[in-house]
Write a protein that holds these residues in place. Structure first.
Motif, mmCIF file in Angstrom:
data_model
loop_
_atom_site.group_PDB
_atom_site.id
_atom_site.type_symbol
_atom_site.label_atom_id
_atom_site.label_comp_id
_atom_site.label_asym_id
_atom_site.label_seq_id
_atom_site.Cartn_x
_atom_site.Cartn_y
_atom_site.Cartn_z
ATOM 1 N N ASP A 1 42.213 55.643 36.517
ATOM 2 C CA ASP A 1 41.924 54.799 35.357
ATOM 3 C C ASP A 1 42.741 53.514 35.325
ATOM 4 O OD1 ASP A 1 44.355 55.975 34.729
ATOM 5 O OD2 ASP A 1 43.751 56.621 32.724
ATOM 6 N N VAL A 2 43.654 53.319 36.301
ATOM 7 C CA VAL A 2 44.399 52.057 36.365
ATOM 8 C C VAL A 2 44.201 51.367 37.722
ATOM 9 C CG1 VAL A 2 46.131 52.815 34.709
ATOM 10 C CG2 VAL A 2 46.572 53.098 37.157
ATOM 11 N N MET A 3 43.302 51.867 38.546
ATOM 12 C CA MET A 3 43.122 51.344 39.897
ATOM 13 C C MET A 3 42.031 50.279 39.961
ATOM 14 S SD MET A 3 41.935 53.346 43.389
ATOM 15 C CE MET A 3 43.405 54.350 43.550
ATOM 16 N N LEU A 4 42.310 49.227 40.746
ATOM 17 C CA LEU A 4 41.330 48.205 41.082
ATOM 18 C C LEU A 4 41.314 48.030 42.597
ATOM 19 C CD1 LEU A 4 42.290 45.566 38.372
ATOM 20 C CD2 LEU A 4 40.266 47.012 38.332
ATOM 21 N N VAL A 5 40.266 47.376 43.100
ATOM 22 C CA VAL A 5 40.175 47.071 44.532
ATOM 23 C C VAL A 5 39.870 45.594 44.714
ATOM 24 C CG1 VAL A 5 39.568 49.373 45.345
ATOM 25 C CG2 VAL A 5 37.759 47.850 44.530
ATOM 26 N N GLU A 6 40.285 45.067 45.852
ATOM 27 C CA GLU A 6 40.135 43.632 46.110
ATOM 28 C C GLU A 6 40.147 43.364 47.606
ATOM 29 O OE1 GLU A 6 43.961 41.274 46.215
ATOM 30 O OE2 GLU A 6 44.440 42.672 44.570
ATOM 31 N N THR A 7 39.811 42.120 47.951
ATOM 32 C CA THR A 7 39.974 41.678 49.339
ATOM 33 C C THR A 7 41.125 40.693 49.506
ATOM 34 O OG1 THR A 7 38.309 39.955 48.990
ATOM 35 C CG2 THR A 7 37.595 42.012 50.056
ATOM 36 N N ASP A 8 41.378 39.840 48.510
ATOM 37 C CA ASP A 8 42.271 38.697 48.675
ATOM 38 C C ASP A 8 41.774 37.804 49.812
ATOM 39 O OD1 ASP A 8 44.387 37.075 47.913
ATOM 40 O OD2 ASP A 8 45.823 38.047 49.260
ATOM 41 N N ALA A 9 40.462 37.856 50.059
ATOM 42 C CA ALA A 9 39.867 37.032 51.127
ATOM 43 C C ALA A 9 40.168 35.550 50.870
ATOM 44 C CB ALA A 9 38.359 37.266 51.158
ATOM 45 N N PRO A 10 40.461 34.792 51.932
ATOM 46 C CA PRO A 10 40.265 35.077 53.353
ATOM 47 C C PRO A 10 41.424 35.807 54.032
ATOM 48 C CG PRO A 10 40.986 32.820 53.095
ATOM 49 C CD PRO A 10 40.836 33.378 51.704
ATOM 50 N N TYR A 11 42.359 36.360 53.247
ATOM 51 C CA TYR A 11 43.535 37.008 53.814
ATOM 52 C C TYR A 11 43.357 38.536 53.854
ATOM 53 C CZ TYR A 11 44.927 32.456 52.051
ATOM 54 O OH TYR A 11 44.958 31.123 51.761
#
Length: 258
Positions: A197-207
């Motif tokens: 319930d506190v987790m998110l996901v990401e790429t931080d693209a282009p890195y």
């Protein structure tokens, strides 16, 4: 499966003129929404432009610690005005970067604290960058009582103890492609322990390109591989991670029901 990339830089130079293609490629991989993150005047404007052009995109704008030396009262006034646009869902990315040290550390801390004050006044969450500066980042978040606005530790790269300390401040935890790196064992453990319930996901693209494309330019669609590796670590279906993180992004960014 719907996935929300909570932190990406489609406004950066590698994607110029190809944004629509990358948005479609992301959708083909199940990444249907994303937050486009700024860090200075140019990239903030780019994040706003994309969020205004594409319904599936939202903007996060603020002044990155590497650009803190260029933050002035004029820049602040513009930031406050732009933060009130409907496309903006958070203030960021802000924080501390003691790795590159392109801005003096005392300036970084002052600009970080000031932007937290602004976020609190606008009841807006923050997206926090911290590199080689976990202790000072934690100290500032605690002293400024960040619970009043809430926020995200973007691209979390600490161990399970840091996970607990930041969660105790009410922060959300976002995992990037780092969680797929073979030697990032502390991040693997944190991903296993982090409450959904506190987790998110990401790429931080282009890195920070995740496995299986590490070494190549990252792109928002690769959030799918972040979801898949977390699911593997936790021994659950990717759909479970996708659904939880998608709902969490909608909640923290105040995007309404899904």
């Amino acid at each position: 499966m719907q996935i929300f990339d909570s932190h990406t830089h489609l406004n950066d130079t590698p994607y110029a003129g190809q944004e629509a293609d990358f948005i479609q490629q992301a959708a083909d991989l199940g990444v249907t929404e994303m937050a486009i993150v700024g860090s200075d005047t140019v990239l903030n404007d780019g994040a706003l432009r994309l969020a205004q052009q594409y319904k599936a995109l939202s903007a996060i704008i603020g002044w990155h610690p590497e650009s803190a030396k260029d933050y002035t009262k004029v820049q602040e006034a513009q930031l406050i005005e732009q933060l009130q646009l409907p496309e903006v869902v958070a203030l960021g990315e802000i924080g501390l970067d003691y790795h590159w040290d392109t801005s003096p550390r005392d300036v970084q801390r002052t600009v970080f604290e000031r932007q937290i004050e602004i976020a609190k006044s606008l009841h807006m969450p923050i997206s926090v960058h911290t590199r080689d500066a976990l202790e000072d980042t934690y100290k500032i978040l605690k002293e400024t009582d960040v619970r009043d606005c809430g926020g995200i530790i973007h691209s979390f790269n600490g161990d399970s103890e840091w996970l607990k300390r930041f969660m105790d401040l009410g922060m959300q935890i976002s995992f990037s492609g780092v969680v797929s790196f073979k030697n990032a064992r502390e991040v693997h453990e944190a991903a296993k322990l982090c409450p959904l319930d506190v987790m998110l996901v990401e790429t931080d693209a282009p890195y920070l390109t995740p496995t299986p494309y590490r070494g190549k330019q990252n792109q928002p669609g690769y959030t799918r591989y972040v979801v898949e590796v977390i699911a593997k670590l936790r021994e659950v279906a990717p759909e479970e991670i996708a659904a939880a993180t998608y709902a969490n992004a909608h909640r923290i960014f105040k995007l309404g029901a899904i």
